[in-house]
Design a protein around this motif. Structure first.
Motif, short mmCIF file in Angstrom:
data_model
loop_
_atom_site.label_atom_id
_atom_site.label_comp_id
_atom_site.label_asym_id
_atom_site.label_seq_id
_atom_site.Cartn_x
_atom_site.Cartn_y
_atom_site.Cartn_z
N ALA A 46 15.34 3.51 -18.98
CA ALA A 46 14.65 3.48 -17.76
C ALA A 46 14.44 2.12 -17.19
O ALA A 46 13.88 1.87 -15.98
CB ALA A 46 13.40 4.65 -17.76
N SER A 47 14.20 1.07 -18.14
CA SER A 47 13.69 -0.10 -17.85
C SER A 47 15.12 -0.94 -17.60
O SER A 47 15.08 -2.22 -17.19
CB SER A 47 13.11 -0.84 -19.03
OG SER A 47 11.88 -0.05 -19.29
N GLY A 48 16.32 -0.34 -17.52
CA GLY A 48 17.47 -0.81 -17.23
C GLY A 48 18.01 -1.80 -18.54
O GLY A 48 18.99 -2.47 -18.20
N ASN A 49 17.56 -1.53 -19.57
CA ASN A 49 17.91 -2.14 -20.73
C ASN A 49 19.15 -1.40 -21.40
O ASN A 49 19.23 -0.22 -21.53
CB ASN A 49 17.28 -2.41 -22.02
CG ASN A 49 15.94 -3.18 -21.62
OD1 ASN A 49 15.97 -4.25 -20.99
ND2 ASN A 49 14.64 -2.58 -22.00
N LEU A 50 20.34 -2.14 -21.98
CA LEU A 50 21.27 -1.41 -22.63
C LEU A 50 20.93 -0.79 -23.85
O LEU A 50 20.43 -1.37 -24.79
CB LEU A 50 22.47 -2.40 -22.99
CG LEU A 50 23.78 -2.05 -23.63
CD1 LEU A 50 24.47 -1.05 -22.67
CD2 LEU A 50 24.77 -3.14 -23.95
N LEU A 51 21.23 0.56 -23.80
CA LEU A 51 20.86 1.45 -25.03
C LEU A 51 21.92 1.91 -26.08
O LEU A 51 21.94 1.91 -27.20
CB LEU A 51 20.26 2.67 -24.50
CG LEU A 51 19.55 3.52 -25.57
CD1 LEU A 51 18.25 2.78 -26.19
CD2 LEU A 51 18.74 4.59 -24.99
N TYR A 52 23.23 2.55 -25.13
CA TYR A 52 24.18 2.97 -25.94
C TYR A 52 25.55 2.39 -25.09
O TYR A 52 25.48 2.07 -24.14
CB TYR A 52 24.36 4.52 -25.82
CG TYR A 52 23.23 5.25 -26.79
CD1 TYR A 52 23.08 5.23 -28.18
CD2 TYR A 52 22.41 5.88 -26.19
CE1 TYR A 52 21.91 5.57 -28.84
CE2 TYR A 52 21.38 6.77 -26.90
CZ TYR A 52 21.11 6.54 -28.13
OH TYR A 52 20.19 7.23 -28.74
N ARG A 53 26.65 2.40 -25.86
CA ARG A 53 27.98 2.18 -25.42
C ARG A 53 29.13 2.93 -26.11
O ARG A 53 28.89 3.26 -27.07
CB ARG A 53 28.37 0.76 -25.47
CG ARG A 53 27.78 0.05 -26.54
CD ARG A 53 28.08 -1.56 -26.67
NE ARG A 53 29.41 -1.90 -27.21
CZ ARG A 53 29.87 -3.05 -27.63
NH1 ARG A 53 28.85 -3.76 -27.88
NH2 ARG A 53 31.05 -3.16 -28.02
N VAL A 54 30.18 3.23 -25.38
CA VAL A 54 31.39 3.83 -25.96
C VAL A 54 32.55 2.96 -25.45
O VAL A 54 32.90 2.76 -24.15
CB VAL A 54 31.42 5.19 -25.47
CG1 VAL A 54 32.85 5.67 -26.04
CG2 VAL A 54 30.33 6.15 -26.15
N ASP A 55 33.36 2.36 -26.33
CA ASP A 55 34.44 1.50 -25.92
C ASP A 55 35.73 2.16 -26.47
O ASP A 55 35.91 2.14 -27.76
CB ASP A 55 34.31 0.05 -26.36
CG ASP A 55 32.97 -0.46 -25.80
OD1 ASP A 55 32.80 -0.42 -24.41
OD2 ASP A 55 32.06 -1.05 -26.58
#
Length: 212
Positions: A46-55
């Motif tokens: 909710a603060s705009g921080n990167l939390l998860y990713r899938v590549d």
């Protein structure tokens, strides 16, 4: 145009709310990898921080996707379970801890319905496996194609919800709201369910050969 990734360069990672927290966790999910020549997902808190990713590289032959944290550490792996020839039943995806697909799976996500056109029929069933401690069963209802679906626990409590994101055109950016206190579903599992739904109903699928 609305800003999708406000703080993508932030190195620190705030952990998702624990199962005992009362406040819902709201995520912004972008169906796009930040890496060149990759398909995937990028997830912000909710603060705009990167939390998860899938590549997912187009050349990768594996029928699985790996959910990673912001630093690239594997959190969960979602892998398709092939049906034996002659058996009737919906497609299934297994959720494994980290990257270890030799370990007992934590959950299975089984396709139940069309999941694309809408209505309130169940489109997927989530059940704990032997590798999960204290896990339960969940039902996913709605339409993933429209990014409008709800995950219910066995008491019919809404524990997670996928919603269209305001001021965004199309379905590549959407919100996911997780309520860990309602039914014990943590944020990582909710995101793994979204990955399974995307493999079932997303167009195009992240994996070119998941149906092979």
């Amino acid at each position: 145009m609305a800003k999708v990734y406000p703080n993508v360069a932030v190195p620190s990672l705030a952990l998702p709310a624990a199962a005992g927290d009362e406040e819902p966790v709201t995520l912004t999910v972008w169906r796009k990898s930040l890496l060149f020549n990759c398909r995937g997902f990028t997830v912000f808190d909710a603060s705009g921080n990167l939390l998860y990713r899938v590549d997912s590289y187009a050349s990768d032959p594996r029928a699985e996707v790996v959910l990673m944290d912001a630093a690239g550490r594997p959190v969960l792996t979602v892998r398709r379970k092939k049906r034996a020839i002659g058996l009737v039943g919906g497609d299934q995806w297994l959720v494994f801890p980290g990257e270890d697909t030799r370990a007992p799976p934590l959950y299975t996500v089984k396709r139940r319905g069309a999941g694309g056109g809408g209505g309130n029929k169940s489109m997927a069933h989530v059940a704990a496996c032997g590798g999960a401690v204290g896990g339960g069963r969940y039902e996913v209802e709605g339409s993933y194609a429209r990014r409008c679906c709800v995950v219910y626990d066995e008491q019919r409590r809404a524990v997670a919800e996928v919603r269209p994101k305001e001021a965004m055109v199309g379905t590549d950016v959407f919100r996911m709201v997780v309520r860990p206190a309602a039914g014990g579903m943590d944020v990582s599992l909710a995101m793994a369910v979204v990955l399974a739904l995307d493999e079932m109903f997303g167009k195009p699928s992240l994996l070119r050969n998941w149906s092979s």
